[in-house]
Design an enzyme around this catalytic site. Structure first.
Site, short mmCIF file in Angstrom:
data_model
loop_
_atom_site.label_atom_id
_atom_site.label_comp_id
_atom_site.label_asym_id
_atom_site.label_seq_id
_atom_site.Cartn_x
_atom_site.Cartn_y
_atom_site.Cartn_z
N GLU A 1 91.80 59.61 12.07
CA GLU A 1 92.60 59.74 10.85
C GLU A 1 93.46 58.50 10.64
O GLU A 1 93.61 58.02 9.53
CB GLU A 1 93.46 61.00 10.96
CG GLU A 1 94.08 61.41 9.65
CD GLU A 1 94.77 62.76 9.73
OE1 GLU A 1 95.50 63.06 8.79
OE2 GLU A 1 94.58 63.47 10.72
N ARG B 1 86.35 69.78 26.13
CA ARG B 1 85.77 71.12 26.11
C ARG B 1 84.25 71.08 26.09
O ARG B 1 83.60 72.01 26.57
CB ARG B 1 86.36 71.94 24.96
CG ARG B 1 87.83 72.30 25.22
CD ARG B 1 88.51 72.94 24.02
NE ARG B 1 88.63 72.05 22.88
CZ ARG B 1 89.61 71.16 22.70
NH1 ARG B 1 90.56 71.05 23.60
NH2 ARG B 1 89.63 70.40 21.63
#
Length: 181
Positions: free
Chosen positions: A101, A64
């Site tokens: 993560e 994006r």
């Protein structure tokens, strides 16, 4: 009646609960991109502090950040530099590893995309934990870029990404904030 920038953007950004996993509220800017007025206002506001300044390159983080960064680069008469996931660019690259993560990933840019001393603005749609943006800052710095700022439409302040970039000496510009994530 004219709506405020925040009202315009908040009404144009879709929130998708439990995506990509339970407990996450995904902030989707594709609806903002599809709203010509909201998209234009976001780009105008992200560009505004540097109007009239010489910015050499806009670096956009996949994916994006490419859309926003391309529009910003066009408006500022600057070049555009894509920062991509490892293995997606066809020419000689430089890369940096960063933590996710669960594990590590790498991002890269073309080795000849930025000359030392060029003034660069980093762009993406959202700043959350700041891991990806921090890696992009390190990559740009490694290439000798003078990072003027990092710009995002959305800030998730509870996750600390903005503070992480500011600790690196990078000015951060965001347009709207969402508490919680």
């Amino acid at each position: 009646m004219k709506s405020t920038l925040e009202e315009t953007l908040l009404s144009a950004i879709r929130t998708i609960p439990d995506y990509p996993k339970p407990g996450i509220l995904f902030r989707d800017i594709t609806t903002m991109l599809g709203d010509a007025r909201a998209f234009r206002r976001a780009v105008d506001e992200l560009v505004h502090p540097w109007a009239g300044s010489k910015i050499d390159k806009i670096a956009g983080i996949e994916a994006r950040g490419f859309i926003l960064g391309g529009a910003i680069a066009h408006q500022m008469s600057a070049g555009f530099v894509p920062i991509r996931k490892k293995g997606k660019l066809p020419h000689e690259t430089v890369r940096v590893a960063y933590s996710l993560e669960y594990g590590l990933d790498e991002m890269e840019m073309h080795k000849d995309a930025i000359a030392p001393g060029q003034r660069v603005i980093l762009v993406d749609d959202l700043i959350a934990t700041g891991g990806t943006a921090e890696a992009a800052v390190k990559l740009l710095t490694q290439m000798g870029a003078q990072i003027e700022a990092a710009c995002f439409v959305i800030d998730l302040p509870d996750l600390g990404g903005r503070a992480k970039l500011e600790a690196l000496g990078v000015s951060v510009r965001t347009l709207v904030s969402f508490d919680g994530h």
